[in-house]
Design a protein around this motif. Structure first.
Motif, PDB file in Angstrom:
ATOM      1  N   GLY A  51       0.774  -1.224   0.000  1.00 12.77           N
ATOM      2  CA  GLY A  51       0.000   0.000   0.000  1.00 12.77           C
ATOM      3  C   GLY A  51       0.805   1.273   0.000  1.00 12.77           C
ATOM      4  N   LYS A  52       2.140   1.196  -0.061  1.00 14.49           N
ATOM      5  CA  LYS A  52       2.961   2.403  -0.007  1.00 14.49           C
ATOM      6  C   LYS A  52       3.580   2.703  -1.357  1.00 14.49           C
ATOM      7  CE  LYS A  52       4.131   4.414   3.290  1.00 14.49           C
ATOM      8  NZ  LYS A  52       3.622   5.648   3.926  1.00 14.49           N
ATOM      9  N   SER A  53       2.824   2.547  -2.420  1.00 14.32           N
ATOM     10  CA  SER A  53       3.351   2.810  -3.751  1.00 14.32           C
ATOM     11  C   SER A  53       3.543   4.302  -3.974  1.00 14.32           C
ATOM     12  CB  SER A  53       2.396   2.258  -4.815  1.00 14.32           C
ATOM     13  OG  SER A  53       2.314   0.858  -4.743  1.00 14.32           O
ATOM     14  N   THR A  54       4.631   4.637  -4.668  1.00 13.08           N
ATOM     15  CA  THR A  54       4.912   6.013  -5.076  1.00 13.08           C
ATOM     16  C   THR A  54       4.857   6.061  -6.589  1.00 13.08           C
ATOM     17  OG1 THR A  54       6.366   6.322  -3.181  1.00 13.08           O
ATOM     18  CG2 THR A  54       6.576   7.891  -4.976  1.00 13.08           C
ATOM     19  N   PHE A  55       4.171   7.064  -7.105  1.00 16.94           N
ATOM     20  CA  PHE A  55       3.993   7.180  -8.543  1.00 16.94           C
ATOM     21  C   PHE A  55       4.954   8.200  -9.140  1.00 16.94           C
ATOM     22  CE2 PHE A  55       0.095   4.813  -9.566  1.00 16.94           C
ATOM     23  CZ  PHE A  55      -0.347   4.514  -8.293  1.00 16.94           C
ATOM     24  N   GLY A  56       5.423   7.906 -10.370  1.00 16.04           N
ATOM     25  CA  GLY A  56       6.130   8.911 -11.129  1.00 16.04           C
ATOM     26  C   GLY A  56       5.152   9.951 -11.647  1.00 16.04           C
TER      27      GLY A  56
END
Lengths: 112, 116
Positions: free
Chosen positions: A98-103
């Motif tokens: 749940g800790k995804s970082t998006f470009g």
């Protein structure tokens, strides 16, 4: 800080040409990596994901991506682009659930 | 199978007014996310719920933003009062917790908010 970078803001390719969208990551451990596509006015649709194992990942719509640890990259490829592939593409990464970082995304334009 | 549902799709309000967004996740998905997406940028996480518990709200501006997921199913995100800078797309996503981590998230179409 852990992050994902998409160096290309905008790419234009001719229909039928090959495509490669770049994604670089900065994580201490091997991250989980995703590619999403977003058409205008739509939410994000998952194209493919890498968790572990085979570094060449096949996705939907003829896309594939290769995880390269030595280059900290997870580039998205397609051998022959169709006009309907014009959209915005996002790379995302994370090391915890749940800790995804998006470009910031790459906008793809397809020329006839 | 129905996807993530969000409403409204578009909302135009004047600054200082309140606004609320609603999200219904995919049936059975225990994790729900709210993201903010500014023009030309990727989504930024505002809050993440596991069932009815907010497990990550570190990026939620709590002075004006609030969220709830009372029964662990649908969720509401509220802004009161809205500011000009809140104009953006608000995305909701859901996932089924994966023991391996890095759950696959499924996104709704978003609510485009314009604050005048």
């Amino acid at each position: 800080a852990q992050s994902v970078t998409q160096p290309d803001i905008h790419i234009t390719v001719s229909e039928g040409a090959s495509l490669e969208l770049r994604c670089n990551y900065s994580y201490g451990a091997t991250p989980y990596l995703f590619w999403y596509v977003q058409s205008p006015g739509q939410g994000l649709q998952l194209l493919l994901k890498y968790f572990s194992g085979d570094t060449l990942v096949q996705g939907i719509k003829g896309f594939e991506a290769e995880f390269k640890r030595s280059q900290s990259s997870f580039n998205l490829r397609k051998p022959s682009v169709h006009w309907s592939d014009a959209a915005e593409y996002f790379c995302a990464g994370g090391t915890n659930a749940g800790k995804s970082t998006f470009g910031d995304g790459t906008t793809l334009t397809v020329k006839p | 199978e129905a996807g993530v549902v969000q409403s409204p799709r578009y909302k135009i309000i004047e600054k200082k007014q309140p606004v609320a967004f609603w999200c219904n996740p995919i049936s059975g998905h225990n994790t729900l996310y709210w993201y903010l997406q500014n023009l030309g940028q990727g989504p930024e996480l505002l809050i993440r719920y596991e069932n009815e518990e907010a497990v990550d709200d570190s990026q939620l501006p709590k002075d004006r933003f609030s969220a709830e997921r009372l029964k662990g199913v649908d969720s509401t995100l509220k802004i009161q009062p809205a500011e000009l800078g809140d104009s953006a797309v608000y995305l909701c996503a859901s996932s089924l917790s994966n023991p391996e981590g890095a759950d696959t998230q499924y996104f709704g179409p978003g609510t485009r908010l314009t604050v005048l």
